[in-house]
Design a protein around this motif. Structure first.
Motif, mmCIF file in Angstrom:
data_model
loop_
_atom_site.group_PDB
_atom_site.id
_atom_site.type_symbol
_atom_site.label_atom_id
_atom_site.label_comp_id
_atom_site.label_asym_id
_atom_site.label_seq_id
_atom_site.Cartn_x
_atom_site.Cartn_y
_atom_site.Cartn_z
ATOM 1 N N ARG A 108 65.666 39.449 49.667
ATOM 2 C CA ARG A 108 65.627 37.988 49.766
ATOM 3 C C ARG A 108 64.648 37.466 50.811
ATOM 4 O O ARG A 108 64.963 36.584 51.613
ATOM 5 C CB ARG A 108 67.037 37.447 50.029
ATOM 6 N N VAL A 109 63.462 38.022 50.789
ATOM 7 C CA VAL A 109 62.381 37.494 51.634
ATOM 8 C C VAL A 109 61.963 36.143 51.058
ATOM 9 O O VAL A 109 61.738 36.008 49.855
ATOM 10 C CB VAL A 109 61.187 38.471 51.661
ATOM 11 N N LYS A 110 61.861 35.148 51.905
ATOM 12 C CA LYS A 110 61.624 33.787 51.428
ATOM 13 C C LYS A 110 60.159 33.503 51.087
ATOM 14 O O LYS A 110 59.858 32.700 50.197
ATOM 15 C CB LYS A 110 62.092 32.776 52.487
ATOM 16 N N THR A 111 59.226 34.157 51.797
ATOM 17 C CA THR A 111 57.813 33.798 51.684
ATOM 18 C C THR A 111 56.938 35.046 51.681
ATOM 19 O O THR A 111 57.166 35.963 52.469
ATOM 20 C CB THR A 111 57.389 32.892 52.864
ATOM 21 N N VAL A 112 55.940 35.044 50.793
ATOM 22 C CA VAL A 112 54.944 36.111 50.767
ATOM 23 C C VAL A 112 53.558 35.488 50.817
ATOM 24 O O VAL A 112 53.238 34.578 50.030
ATOM 25 C CB VAL A 112 55.055 36.986 49.506
ATOM 26 N N LEU A 113 52.735 35.950 51.744
ATOM 27 C CA LEU A 113 51.326 35.535 51.839
ATOM 28 C C LEU A 113 50.469 36.725 51.452
ATOM 29 O O LEU A 113 50.693 37.838 51.932
ATOM 30 C CB LEU A 113 50.997 35.077 53.259
ATOM 31 N N PHE A 114 49.486 36.493 50.599
ATOM 32 C CA PHE A 114 48.732 37.589 50.003
ATOM 33 C C PHE A 114 47.229 37.421 50.210
ATOM 34 O O PHE A 114 46.680 36.340 50.015
ATOM 35 C CB PHE A 114 49.026 37.655 48.500
ATOM 36 N N ALA A 115 46.581 38.530 50.563
ATOM 37 C CA ALA A 115 45.134 38.533 50.749
ATOM 38 C C ALA A 115 44.441 38.851 49.434
ATOM 39 O O ALA A 115 44.358 40.007 49.025
ATOM 40 C CB ALA A 115 44.754 39.567 51.807
ATOM 41 N N SER A 116 43.955 37.812 48.761
ATOM 42 C CA SER A 116 43.129 38.002 47.577
ATOM 43 C C SER A 116 41.670 37.897 48.005
ATOM 44 O O SER A 116 41.341 38.083 49.174
ATOM 45 C CB SER A 116 43.481 36.990 46.487
ATOM 46 N N SER A 117 40.771 37.564 47.072
ATOM 47 C CA SER A 117 39.350 37.722 47.367
ATOM 48 C C SER A 117 38.486 36.831 46.489
ATOM 49 O O SER A 117 38.843 36.499 45.349
ATOM 50 C CB SER A 117 38.972 39.186 47.130
ATOM 51 N N ALA A 118 37.318 36.508 47.008
ATOM 52 C CA ALA A 118 36.312 35.809 46.208
ATOM 53 C C ALA A 118 35.859 36.648 45.025
ATOM 54 O O ALA A 118 35.284 36.121 44.067
ATOM 55 C CB ALA A 118 35.112 35.453 47.083
ATOM 56 N N ALA A 119 36.135 37.957 45.066
ATOM 57 C CA ALA A 119 35.730 38.850 43.974
ATOM 58 C C ALA A 119 36.383 38.472 42.646
ATOM 59 O O ALA A 119 35.886 38.849 41.582
ATOM 60 C CB ALA A 119 36.075 40.296 44.320
ATOM 61 N N VAL A 120 37.468 37.714 42.676
ATOM 62 C CA VAL A 120 38.126 37.337 41.420
ATOM 63 C C VAL A 120 37.257 36.372 40.603
ATOM 64 O O VAL A 120 37.400 36.279 39.386
ATOM 65 C CB VAL A 120 39.513 36.706 41.662
ATOM 66 N N TYR A 121 36.345 35.655 41.249
ATOM 67 C CA TYR A 121 35.518 34.672 40.548
ATOM 68 C C TYR A 121 34.376 35.318 39.765
ATOM 69 O O TYR A 121 33.883 34.748 38.788
ATOM 70 C CB TYR A 121 34.924 33.665 41.537
ATOM 71 N N GLY A 122 33.922 36.489 40.219
ATOM 72 C CA GLY A 122 32.783 37.122 39.573
ATOM 73 C C GLY A 122 31.499 36.366 39.850
ATOM 74 O O GLY A 122 31.363 35.681 40.868
#
Length: 307
Positions: A108-122
């Motif tokens: 029951r963790v309330k919040t998750v922050l995730f490191a994504s990337s500009a690489a998703v844009y191509g």
């Protein structure tokens, strides 16, 4: 607030830990397998658990600690490595994420922050790129980051976990390794410190959006208060050419700067910058570090560490 920071002993994590360590409102536990991170990046007195995000042993940590939020920075970050080892890239970036998310659900963790990337844009020429554009990654690394975003969205929809997906531009700063997406800065540091020539592929007018790691840390900390599901670029929204980057280096290592130009490499993106309107609007964060000062800090830190 009790936080778990995965990959916290790494480059970006070290800046976040430094920021959080100065705020007594946060109790921080760091999870890192030290494959690319370093114990010395974890502030004295802050707990470090040496384990892999793919390991089943991390469940005991979640069960014991009752975390309020998880900042998930642990990842395989090198694009070329993902091309050569797509299986390992997938295992770390997807299977590792799912293992973390399942523990967040169970405990029951309330919040998750995730490191994504500009690489998703191509290779998208609609600069500055905004978060609602269609995604078309050009590497397996970019694909795993894009897919991770969908997993996070569905975990939010099914289980109500507050989620912020941060799409980082080219992050640079002290303690940066030579891999990852902002690696051109550390590569230049390495060559200049060794008195070697810098090779630029193309005419040097290709652009990137260089954002300082301390500003990234400020964005992550602000994201801890966000609710719902958010996707936010972390960037300066400013295109910096490689030639301009070299100009910043010239001011800190003028006597060593020798530049050679070579043919453009196939597949390289020519222009890149990310909109930061949503970063300002939702999190009230505006990156503060000027490139000249940031490069000076990064280069002097590199020399001081004697890499």
């Amino acid at each position: 607030m009790k936080l778990l920071v995965t990959g916290g002993a790494g480059f970006i994590g070290s800046h976040l830990l430094e920021l959080l360590n100065s705020d007594k409102n946060y109790e921080v536990v760091v999870l890192d397998n030290l494959s690319s991170g370093f114990r010395e990046n974890v502030p004295q007195g802050m707990r470090l658990v040496v384990a892999d995000i793919r390991s089943q042993e991390i469940e005991a940590l979640f069960q014991k600690e009752n975390f309020d939020a998880v900042v998930h920075l642990a990842a395989q970050t090198m694009v070329p490595y993902s091309i050569e080892h797509p299986d390992e890239d997938c295992e770390i970036n997807l299977a590792g994420l799912i293992n973390v998310l399942e523990n967040c659900r169970k405990y029951r963790v309330k919040t998750v922050l995730f490191a994504s990337s500009a690489a998703v844009y191509g290779n998208n020429e609609n600069v500055p790129l905004h978060e609602d554009l269609a995604l078309m990654p050009m590497s397996f690394y970019g694909i795993t980051k894009m897919t991770s975003e969908h997993y996070l969205r569905v975990y939010h929809e099914l289980y109500g976990i507050n989620t912020v997906v941060f799409r980082f531009a080219n992050v640079y700063g002290e303690r940066q390794g030579e891999g990852g997406e902002g690696g051109v800065v550390s590569i230049f540091c390495k060559l200049l410190a060794a008195g070697k020539a810098v090779t630029v592929y193309g005419n040097g007018e290709q652009t990137r959006d260089f954002v300082y790691a301390g500003d990234v840390a400020a964005a992550i900390k602000a994201g801890l208060a966000a609710r719902g599901y958010q996707t936010i670029n972390v960037s300066t929204e400013h295109e910096t050419s490689v030639n301009q980057l070299l100009g910043a280096f010239a001011e800190v290592a003028a006597d060593k700067l020798e530049v050679r130009y070579a043919e453009t490499r196939q597949g390289d993106i020519f222009r890149s910058a990310l909109s930061n309107a949503r970063l300002k609007e939702i999190l009230a964060v505006t990156p503060q570090m000027q490139l000249k000062e940031g490069i000076q800090k990064t280069y002097h830190d590199y020399v001081k560490r004697g890499k």
